[in-house]
Scaffold this motif. Structure first.
Motif, PDB file in Angstrom:
ATOM      1  N   VAL A  40       0.851  -1.307   0.209  1.00  0.00           N
ATOM      2  CA  VAL A  40      -0.058   0.209   0.318  1.00  0.00           C
ATOM      3  C   VAL A  40       0.635   1.348  -0.272  1.00  0.00           C
ATOM      4  O   VAL A  40       0.686   2.040  -1.084  1.00  0.00           O
ATOM      5  CB  VAL A  40      -0.363   0.220   1.165  1.00  0.00           C
ATOM      6  N   ILE A  41       1.968   1.042   1.204  1.00  0.00           N
ATOM      7  CA  ILE A  41       2.886   2.213   1.234  1.00  0.00           C
ATOM      8  C   ILE A  41       4.136   2.660  -0.254  1.00  0.00           C
ATOM      9  O   ILE A  41       3.720   3.903  -0.560  1.00  0.00           O
ATOM     10  CB  ILE A  41       3.835   2.585   2.332  1.00  0.00           C
ATOM     11  N   LYS A  42       3.937   1.693  -1.009  1.00  0.00           N
ATOM     12  CA  LYS A  42       4.608   1.584  -2.126  1.00  0.00           C
ATOM     13  C   LYS A  42       4.044   2.294  -3.228  1.00  0.00           C
ATOM     14  O   LYS A  42       4.290   2.722  -4.440  1.00  0.00           O
ATOM     15  CB  LYS A  42       5.583   0.582  -2.381  1.00  0.00           C
ATOM     16  N   LYS A  61       0.815  -4.845   7.519  1.00  0.00           N
ATOM     17  CA  LYS A  61       0.109  -3.965   8.263  1.00  0.00           C
ATOM     18  C   LYS A  61      -1.020  -3.817   7.626  1.00  0.00           C
ATOM     19  O   LYS A  61      -1.404  -3.908   6.807  1.00  0.00           O
ATOM     20  CB  LYS A  61       1.152  -2.918   7.781  1.00  0.00           C
ATOM     21  N   ASP A  62      -1.402  -4.188   9.037  1.00  0.00           N
ATOM     22  CA  ASP A  62      -2.837  -3.391   8.985  1.00  0.00           C
ATOM     23  C   ASP A  62      -3.770  -2.333   8.120  1.00  0.00           C
ATOM     24  O   ASP A  62      -2.695  -1.653   7.995  1.00  0.00           O
ATOM     25  CB  ASP A  62      -3.946  -4.678  10.505  1.00  0.00           C
ATOM     26  N   GLY A  63      -4.799  -2.014   8.133  1.00  0.00           N
ATOM     27  CA  GLY A  63      -5.177  -1.322   7.339  1.00  0.00           C
ATOM     28  C   GLY A  63      -5.378  -0.284   8.105  1.00  0.00           C
ATOM     29  O   GLY A  63      -4.622   0.948   7.746  1.00  0.00           O
ATOM     30  N   MET A  64      -5.784  -0.218   9.699  1.00  0.00           N
ATOM     31  CA  MET A  64      -5.737   0.626   9.887  1.00  0.00           C
ATOM     32  C   MET A  64      -4.019   1.524  10.132  1.00  0.00           C
ATOM     33  O   MET A  64      -3.743   3.214  10.729  1.00  0.00           O
ATOM     34  CB  MET A  64      -5.765   0.245  11.778  1.00  0.00           C
ATOM     35  N   ARG A  68      -2.928   5.341   9.450  1.00  0.00           N
ATOM     36  CA  ARG A  68      -2.026   6.471  10.343  1.00  0.00           C
ATOM     37  C   ARG A  68      -0.797   6.815   9.201  1.00  0.00           C
ATOM     38  O   ARG A  68      -0.646   7.940   9.458  1.00  0.00           O
ATOM     39  CB  ARG A  68      -2.121   5.602  11.700  1.00  0.00           C
ATOM     40  N   GLU A  69      -0.140   5.350   8.706  1.00  0.00           N
ATOM     41  CA  GLU A  69       0.756   6.198   8.074  1.00  0.00           C
ATOM     42  C   GLU A  69       0.779   7.011   6.753  1.00  0.00           C
ATOM     43  O   GLU A  69       1.785   7.624   7.260  1.00  0.00           O
ATOM     44  CB  GLU A  69       1.256   4.496   7.243  1.00  0.00           C
ATOM     45  N   ILE A  70      -0.445   6.529   6.429  1.00  0.00           N
ATOM     46  CA  ILE A  70      -0.742   7.206   5.291  1.00  0.00           C
ATOM     47  C   ILE A  70      -1.035   9.080   5.604  1.00  0.00           C
ATOM     48  O   ILE A  70      -0.015  10.267   5.197  1.00  0.00           O
ATOM     49  CB  ILE A  70      -1.242   7.104   4.380  1.00  0.00           C
ATOM     50  N   ARG A  71      -1.737   9.101   6.604  1.00  0.00           N
ATOM     51  CA  ARG A  71      -2.665  10.129   7.370  1.00  0.00           C
ATOM     52  C   ARG A  71      -0.984  11.196   7.705  1.00  0.00           C
ATOM     53  O   ARG A  71      -0.745  11.682   7.544  1.00  0.00           O
ATOM     54  CB  ARG A  71      -2.714  10.074   8.130  1.00  0.00           C
ATOM     55  N   PRO A  76       1.889  16.148   1.620  1.00  0.00           N
ATOM     56  CA  PRO A  76       0.449  16.674   1.831  1.00  0.00           C
ATOM     57  C   PRO A  76      -0.210  16.005   0.490  1.00  0.00           C
ATOM     58  O   PRO A  76      -1.241  15.926   1.494  1.00  0.00           O
ATOM     59  CB  PRO A  76       0.627  17.647   1.750  1.00  0.00           C
ATOM     60  N   ARG A  77      -0.025  16.150  -0.170  1.00  0.00           N
ATOM     61  CA  ARG A  77      -0.796  15.081  -1.190  1.00  0.00           C
ATOM     62  C   ARG A  77      -0.841  13.726  -1.182  1.00  0.00           C
ATOM     63  O   ARG A  77      -2.646  13.254  -0.799  1.00  0.00           O
ATOM     64  CB  ARG A  77       0.265  14.972  -3.157  1.00  0.00           C
ATOM     65  N   ILE A  78      -0.447  12.656  -0.227  1.00  0.00           N
ATOM     66  CA  ILE A  78      -0.057  11.469  -0.275  1.00  0.00           C
ATOM     67  C   ILE A  78      -1.525  11.881   0.962  1.00  0.00           C
ATOM     68  O   ILE A  78      -2.491  11.036   1.390  1.00  0.00           O
ATOM     69  CB  ILE A  78       0.685  11.065   0.287  1.00  0.00           C
TER      70      ILE A  78
END
Length: 93
Positions: A40-42, A61-64, A68-71, A76-78
């Motif tokens: 997901v992060i990649k 890494k679970d969805g939560m 949290r990592e995305i936020r 800022p776009r991500i």
């Protein structure tokens, strides 16, 4: 359609992934996928993503944790990508 939105489907079940993908492609969305939280992060860092359909119960890494990592991302776009949580096991939450 060159201005179609890109949706990342974070889902480890190939059945659910393929069904969701087909439904969204019929609506002219561009689909990318990730089978675990590391992917997901990649994906969000490697290309513009308009929305994430995030399974809560994915491996690595679970969805939560992914959300949290995305936020918290420095870009800022991500950090502002809309994330929609999905799960087939709602009784656990």
């Amino acid at each position: 359609m060159s201005d179609s939105k890109t949706i990342l489907i974070a889902e480890d079940s190939s059945v659910i992934l393929n069904l969701t993908k087909k439904i969204l492609e019929l609506q002219k969305y561009r689909i990318v996928s990730a089978k675990n939280g590391g992917e997901v992060i990649k994906q969000v860092e490697s290309q513009p993503i308009d929305c994430v359909l995030m399974d809560i119960n994915i491996p690595v890494k679970d969805g939560m944790e992914c959300t949290r990592e995305i936020r918290a991302h420095q870009d800022p776009r991500i950090a502002r990508i809309p994330v929609i949580a999905i799960t087939g096991n709602a009784n656990n939450y």
